[in-house]
Design a protein around this motif. Structure first.
Motif, short mmCIF file in Angstrom:
data_model
loop_
_atom_site.label_atom_id
_atom_site.label_comp_id
_atom_site.label_asym_id
_atom_site.label_seq_id
_atom_site.Cartn_x
_atom_site.Cartn_y
_atom_site.Cartn_z
N ARG A 1 0.83 -1.21 0.00
CA ARG A 1 0.00 0.00 0.00
C ARG A 1 0.87 1.26 0.00
N ASP A 2 1.86 1.30 0.89
CA ASP A 2 2.75 2.46 0.97
C ASP A 2 3.54 2.65 -0.31
N ALA A 3 3.96 1.54 -0.94
CA ALA A 3 4.72 1.62 -2.19
C ALA A 3 3.85 2.18 -3.31
N VAL A 4 2.62 1.70 -3.42
CA VAL A 4 1.71 2.19 -4.46
C VAL A 4 1.47 3.68 -4.27
N GLU A 5 1.08 4.07 -3.07
CA GLU A 5 0.76 5.48 -2.82
C GLU A 5 1.99 6.37 -3.00
N GLY A 6 3.13 5.91 -2.50
CA GLY A 6 4.36 6.70 -2.62
C GLY A 6 4.82 6.85 -4.06
N PHE A 7 4.74 5.76 -4.83
CA PHE A 7 5.18 5.84 -6.22
C PHE A 7 4.24 6.68 -7.07
N VAL A 8 2.95 6.58 -6.83
CA VAL A 8 1.99 7.41 -7.56
C VAL A 8 2.27 8.89 -7.27
N GLU A 9 2.51 9.24 -6.02
CA GLU A 9 2.82 10.64 -5.67
C GLU A 9 4.09 11.10 -6.36
N LEU A 10 5.11 10.25 -6.36
CA LEU A 10 6.37 10.59 -7.03
C LEU A 10 6.14 10.81 -8.52
N ALA A 11 5.41 9.93 -9.14
CA ALA A 11 5.17 10.03 -10.58
C ALA A 11 4.36 11.28 -10.92
N LEU A 12 3.39 11.61 -10.10
CA LEU A 12 2.60 12.82 -10.34
C LEU A 12 3.45 14.08 -10.18
N ARG A 13 4.25 14.09 -9.15
CA ARG A 13 5.07 15.27 -8.87
C ARG A 13 6.11 15.51 -9.96
N PHE A 14 6.61 14.44 -10.55
CA PHE A 14 7.68 14.56 -11.54
C PHE A 14 7.23 14.09 -12.92
N ARG A 15 6.02 14.43 -13.28
CA ARG A 15 5.48 14.06 -14.60
C ARG A 15 6.38 14.51 -15.73
N ARG A 16 6.86 15.73 -15.65
CA ARG A 16 7.68 16.28 -16.74
C ARG A 16 8.95 15.45 -16.93
N GLU A 17 9.63 15.14 -15.85
CA GLU A 17 10.86 14.36 -15.93
C GLU A 17 10.59 12.96 -16.48
N ILE A 18 9.49 12.37 -16.06
CA ILE A 18 9.13 11.04 -16.55
C ILE A 18 8.86 11.11 -18.05
N ALA A 19 8.12 12.12 -18.46
CA ALA A 19 7.81 12.27 -19.88
C ALA A 19 9.08 12.48 -20.70
N LEU A 20 10.03 13.21 -20.16
CA LEU A 20 11.27 13.49 -20.88
C LEU A 20 12.04 12.22 -21.21
N LEU A 21 12.03 11.29 -20.29
CA LEU A 21 12.93 10.15 -20.40
C LEU A 21 12.23 8.81 -20.45
N HIS A 22 10.92 8.83 -20.54
CA HIS A 22 10.13 7.62 -20.41
C HIS A 22 10.68 6.44 -21.22
N GLY A 23 10.92 6.61 -22.48
CA GLY A 23 11.37 5.50 -23.31
C GLY A 23 12.81 5.09 -23.09
N GLU A 24 13.56 5.92 -22.37
CA GLU A 24 14.99 5.67 -22.21
C GLU A 24 15.39 5.20 -20.80
N PHE A 25 14.42 5.05 -19.89
CA PHE A 25 14.75 4.67 -18.53
C PHE A 25 15.61 3.41 -18.42
N PRO A 26 15.25 2.31 -19.07
CA PRO A 26 16.06 1.10 -18.88
C PRO A 26 17.53 1.31 -19.24
N GLU A 27 17.79 1.98 -20.34
CA GLU A 27 19.18 2.21 -20.74
C GLU A 27 19.87 3.20 -19.80
#
Length: 181
Positions: free
Chosen positions: A83-109
């Motif tokens: 529960r804490d992981a889901v809620e924490g990760f969702v908050e992180l993803a929402l807060r840093f939407r722009r950064e996620i969008a910038l690098l979304h396809g390149e995260f694994p590399e």
């Protein structure tokens, strides 16, 4: 009038973020960033040792929040950790939407870069918490789908209001995760 050092540094970061969004991290050169800022490549290198240093600076707040979440989850197991992981990760993803969008396809590399090794370890522990500590394939696959899906949704729906996206992400993530025994 010459730009001040902080103004140039901030300009480099903003230009890099725009370029990464358009052509990706790999597709962006230091020269591309310099051209967008209106300075020389040497000026970019005065402020940042290399392109990875720019990326590290751009991602520092998101990484700090991931590491704080990792610390909060340490020692926690089972449904509470999940529960804490889901809620924490969702908050992180929402807060840093722009950064996620910038690098979304390149995260694994990007996670293969030595500068981001600690991020990979934290991501692995987060996936384990999302799986509720279960080694079952269903739990691990569900956790991976939640990690990837939350990031993808934040990148795909940048204009959806936070409250609406948060509710949708939490509902879908909870359904995707296998119930713990």
């Amino acid at each position: 009038m010459a730009r001040s050092v902080p103004e140039t540094r901030d300009g480099i970061l903003a230009a890099a973020a725009r370029r990464f969004a358009v052509t990706g991290y790999k597709g962006t050169s230091l020269q591309d960033i310099a051209r967008e800022v209106g300075c020389s490549k040497a000026a970019v290198l005065y402020h940042f040792a290399n392109k990875e240093a720019i990326l590290t600076e751009l991602m520092a707040p998101a990484i700090a929040m991931l590491l704080a979440l990792d610390e909060r989850l340490a020692g926690s197991t089972g449904p509470a950790a999940q529960r804490d992981a889901v809620e924490g990760f969702v908050e992180l993803a929402l807060r840093f939407r722009r950064e996620i969008a910038l690098l979304h396809g390149e995260f694994p590399e990007l996670l293969q870069h030595p500068a981001f090794a600690h991020v990979q370890r934290s991501s692995d522990r987060l996936r384990d918490a999302l799986a509720g500590g279960s080694g079952r394939a269903e739990a691990q696959v569900g956790a991976l789908i939640v990690l990837a899906g939350v990031a993808a949704a934040c990148a795909e729906f940048p204009d959806l209001p936070d409250d609406e996206l948060r509710a949708a992400l939490l509902a879908v993530a909870r359904r995707a995760l296998a119930p713990l025994d």
